[in-house]
Motif scaffolding. Structure first.
Motif, short mmCIF file in Angstrom:
data_model
loop_
_atom_site.label_atom_id
_atom_site.label_comp_id
_atom_site.label_asym_id
_atom_site.label_seq_id
_atom_site.Cartn_x
_atom_site.Cartn_y
_atom_site.Cartn_z
N TYR A 30 -119.73 -31.03 -48.43
CA TYR A 30 -118.48 -30.66 -47.76
C TYR A 30 -118.76 -30.52 -46.26
O TYR A 30 -119.86 -30.17 -45.85
N MET A 31 -117.76 -30.85 -45.47
CA MET A 31 -117.87 -30.77 -44.02
C MET A 31 -116.65 -30.03 -43.48
O MET A 31 -115.68 -29.77 -44.20
N LEU B 79 -116.31 -20.06 -50.61
CA LEU B 79 -117.22 -19.56 -51.63
C LEU B 79 -117.40 -20.58 -52.76
O LEU B 79 -118.51 -20.79 -53.25
N ARG B 80 -116.29 -21.20 -53.16
CA ARG B 80 -116.39 -22.20 -54.22
C ARG B 80 -117.26 -23.37 -53.79
O ARG B 80 -118.10 -23.85 -54.55
N ALA B 81 -117.07 -23.84 -52.55
CA ALA B 81 -117.87 -24.96 -52.05
C ALA B 81 -119.34 -24.58 -51.95
O ALA B 81 -120.23 -25.37 -52.27
N ALA B 82 -119.61 -23.35 -51.49
CA ALA B 82 -121.00 -22.90 -51.34
C ALA B 82 -121.71 -22.78 -52.68
O ALA B 82 -122.91 -23.03 -52.79
N VAL B 83 -120.96 -22.39 -53.72
CA VAL B 83 -121.55 -22.28 -55.06
C VAL B 83 -121.82 -23.67 -55.63
O VAL B 83 -122.86 -23.93 -56.23
N ARG B 84 -120.88 -24.58 -55.42
CA ARG B 84 -121.04 -25.94 -55.96
C ARG B 84 -122.10 -26.73 -55.20
O ARG B 84 -122.83 -27.52 -55.80
N ARG B 85 -122.17 -26.53 -53.89
CA ARG B 85 -123.13 -27.27 -53.05
C ARG B 85 -123.97 -26.27 -52.26
O ARG B 85 -123.81 -26.13 -51.05
N PRO B 86 -124.86 -25.55 -52.90
CA PRO B 86 -125.62 -24.51 -52.19
C PRO B 86 -126.51 -25.11 -51.11
O PRO B 86 -127.12 -26.16 -51.31
N TRP B 87 -126.55 -24.43 -49.97
CA TRP B 87 -127.37 -24.83 -48.81
C TRP B 87 -127.14 -26.31 -48.51
O TRP B 87 -128.05 -27.13 -48.49
N SER B 88 -125.87 -26.64 -48.29
CA SER B 88 -125.42 -28.04 -48.25
C SER B 88 -126.12 -28.87 -47.19
O SER B 88 -126.45 -30.04 -47.43
N THR B 89 -126.36 -28.31 -46.01
CA THR B 89 -126.96 -29.14 -44.96
C THR B 89 -128.43 -29.42 -45.23
O THR B 89 -128.93 -30.51 -44.93
N ALA B 90 -129.13 -28.46 -45.82
CA ALA B 90 -130.52 -28.71 -46.20
C ALA B 90 -130.59 -29.77 -47.29
O ALA B 90 -131.52 -30.58 -47.33
#
Length: 225
Positions: free
Chosen positions: A10-11, A180-191
């Motif tokens: 996600y961006m 919160l939903r995006a962070a749970v689905r894609r944890p630490w997205s940039t890494a």
């Protein structure tokens, strides 16, 4: 050899003069920091963009600026590409700035004049993939995002176009619940984006794709530290 993959993430699409103000508890999940862009020497993102435009002989954008980028998540960010759509006071699009980062800590900005269909063309100037030298041209399609995001970057070299990247997405309001939903689905997205690039690079190397030497990058004013 043909090689392709898909990666979900996600961006953020934000107004550069009205960055999101998140509840304190959620701020570690999305921070926009000036030092992550344009060499990190400007006090704000807008100041960094204006300094880059000035270095290219372009007057600062007097209207709205939309930025598409990954936010800093848990103290880390990696943006393969950040896009800035710069408008004048009447709301007309003046130019697009594409800021590209590679995994070697280098960055380069491209000043683009898009046509009515959002298309632009520019010479490649930064070593990005270890499997391609710094030659050829980028053909880009960068329409201003609406309800949908539809970005294409294609590298053209003599004899063909060996690399194409697309970015598709649906626009969602960045409510605390949605974040919160995006962070749970894609944890630490940039890494995860950085790690994915490394993983696919290693796999291509093991498949026998030859590596091209990385030349020194000549920084431009307002871009590289």
């Amino acid at each position: 050899m043909r090689y392709s993959f898909r990666h979900r993430t996600y961006m953020w699409l934000v107004d550069l003069d009205a960055l999101p103000r998140l509840p304190r508890a959620l701020r570690p999940l999305a921070r926009f920091v000036a030092r992550d862009h344009f060499g990190g020497g400007s006090p704000t993102l807008r100041a960094g963009l204006d300094a880059y435009l000035a270095s290219q002989g372009v007057e600062p954008s007097e209207g709205r600026v939309l930025m598409l980028a990954h936010a800093r998540v848990l103290g880390y960010v990696f943006n393969p590409i950040t896009l800035f759509w710069c408008f004048d006071r009447s709301g007309a699009l003046r130019c697009v700035v594409a800021e590209v980062h590679n995994t070697y800590g280098q960055q380069h900005c491209y000043l683009l004049r898009t046509g009515p269909d959002g298309r632009a063309e520019t010479a490649k100037a930064l070593y990005v993939s270890p499997f391609f030298p710094v030659d050829g041209r980028y053909l880009m399609r960068l329409p201003v995002p609406g309800d949908r995001l539809d970005i294409t970057v294609r590298l053209e070299r003599e004899g063909g176009h060996p690399f194409t990247a697309t970015l598709h997405g649906a626009r969602r309001e960045a409510t605390p619940r949605a974040l919160l939903r995006a962070a749970v689905r894609r944890p630490w997205s940039t890494a995860a984006v950085w790690a994915g690039i490394r993983r696919h690079g290693i796999r291509l190397y093991l498949l026998g794709v030859p590596v091209q030497p990385r030349p020194a990058h000549n920084p431009k004013e307002g871009i590289d530290p």
